[in-house]
Write a protein that holds these residues in place. Structure first.
Motif, PDB file in Angstrom:
ATOM      1  N   ASP A  13       0.858  -1.192   0.000  1.00  0.00           N
ATOM      2  CA  ASP A  13       0.000   0.000   0.000  1.00  0.00           C
ATOM      3  C   ASP A  13       0.889   1.234   0.000  1.00  0.00           C
ATOM      4  N   THR A  15      -0.517   4.319  -1.122  1.00  0.00           N
ATOM      5  CA  THR A  15      -1.424   5.427  -1.423  1.00  0.00           C
ATOM      6  C   THR A  15      -2.181   5.969  -0.207  1.00  0.00           C
ATOM      7  N   ASP A  45       1.840   1.306  -5.779  1.00  0.00           N
ATOM      8  CA  ASP A  45       0.990   0.986  -4.622  1.00  0.00           C
ATOM      9  C   ASP A  45       1.769   0.090  -3.663  1.00  0.00           C
ATOM     10  N   GLN A  78      -6.238  -4.316  -4.045  1.00  0.00           N
ATOM     11  CA  GLN A  78      -4.937  -3.686  -4.305  1.00  0.00           C
ATOM     12  C   GLN A  78      -4.499  -3.993  -5.729  1.00  0.00           C
ATOM     13  N   GLY A  80      -1.293  -2.721  -7.792  1.00  0.00           N
ATOM     14  CA  GLY A  80      -0.075  -1.961  -8.031  1.00  0.00           C
ATOM     15  C   GLY A  80       0.685  -2.466  -9.239  1.00  0.00           C
TER      16      GLY A  80
END
Length: 313
Positions: A13, A15, A45, A78, A80
């Motif tokens: 994560d 963001t 991300d 998620q 990314g």
């Protein structure tokens, strides 16, 4: 004399500020632990961090931060750009001072076992902890990323984790844990073009499995913004598993020559995170053709800070 290890955990994560703050908060103000830095990346991300500390402090910090990430990150939501297989993607450990690789291997083993015991998240071991030669690097483990592994592990016994059943955790995915003798170097080469196809071609030229350097398994071409000028560009992002055997200047010069073939200039090189002084001195030796300042000394004896560290113990 205190023993120290280095770790560079990566969480999925980059963001959500509240999630980033919660995870990184597990590394702050802990006895025996130093948070060297962290750099959330919204495009990937992804949240990489770097820690230095005693073995006990490193273990507790990684366990508590992983628990927080498992709680707050849902891999079904998620998406990314960076390869990843779980909310806690990688936990890698390296010797830093007065600690052996065997001790790092043992600590990585303990962390992997404890994470599965506490959270039921399957564990893949890499580096010196790898159960199979093809898992010594991350590429085979991450093949297909989270989405691909989620499906493949159900039908392909070769994709099964080292700890846990042959299925991923429904929200946390899986985690890769391992120890290595040398801290990887993370090195970007910035190209003066927005043509992503060129960056991807150049990435393949240095990647070990496609004819490049043996110690480079992870490399990718990505869009980027040049830090100094704000100019749109692309980068070749490279993970070097042993930068003393595969020096940064050798990688840089190869990419510069190959980029010129396409009429593209190199804007810069970027070192991401910490790097051993020996790696930078090695590059300086090559570019300056150093033979020693006052004779053929070992370069370590010519760096003032090394003598200061000796005095400080």
């Amino acid at each position: 004399m205190a023993k120290y290890m280095l770790s560079d955990p990566n969480f999925s994560d980059g963001t959500r500020k509240e999630v980033i703050d919660a995870i990184i908060g597990e590394f702050r103000d802990k006895p025996g632990l130093k948070l060297i830095g962290y750099e959330p990346d919204a495009d990937f991300d992804r949240l990489p961090a770097e820690l230095l500390g005693t073995p006990e402090a490193i273990k507790e910090a990684l366990l508590s931060a992983s628990a927080k990430a498992y709680e707050l990150i849902d891999m079904e939501k998620q998406h990314g750009r960076h390869p990843r297989i779980g909310a806690v993607d990688t936990l890698e450990i390296y010797p830093a001072k007065d600690v052996s690789i065997e001790e790092c291997v043992q600590l990585a083993e303990e962390i992997g076992q404890e994470l599965f015991k506490r959270h039921g998240v399957p564990i893949y071991f890499t580096g010196k902890n790898a159960r199979r030669p093809d898992r010594e690097g991350l590429t085979v483990i991450r093949k297909g990323n989270y989405e691909g592994l989620r499906d493949a592990v159900l039908i392909d016994p070769s994709r099964a984790p080292d700890i846990g059943p042959a299925k991923l955790h429904p929200t946390a995915g899986a985690t890769i844990v391992g120890a290595a003798e040398q801290h990887d170097a993370y090195f970007n080469v910035v190209l003066d073009t927005t043509d992503l196809a060129i960056a991807k071609k150049l990435a393949s030229y240095v990647r070990g499995k496609t004819g490049g350097f043996t110690n480079i398994q992870g490399t990718i071409g990505l869009p980027n913004v040049h830090r100094r000028t704000g100019k749109q560009c692309v980068i070749v992002s490279i993970e070097v598993s042993n930068p003393l055997q595969t020096p940064l200047h050798r990688i840089y010069n190869l990419l510069k020559a190959e980029a010129a073939r396409y009429g593209v200039n190199v804007l810069a090189g970027q070192v991401c995170g910490t790097i051993a002084a020996e790696v930078l001195v090695q590059t300086a030796e090559w570019y300056l053709q150093l033979e020693g300042i006052n004779g053929p000394w070992d370069y370590k004896s010519q760096i003032l800070e090394n003598h200061l560290l000796d005095l400080q113990g």
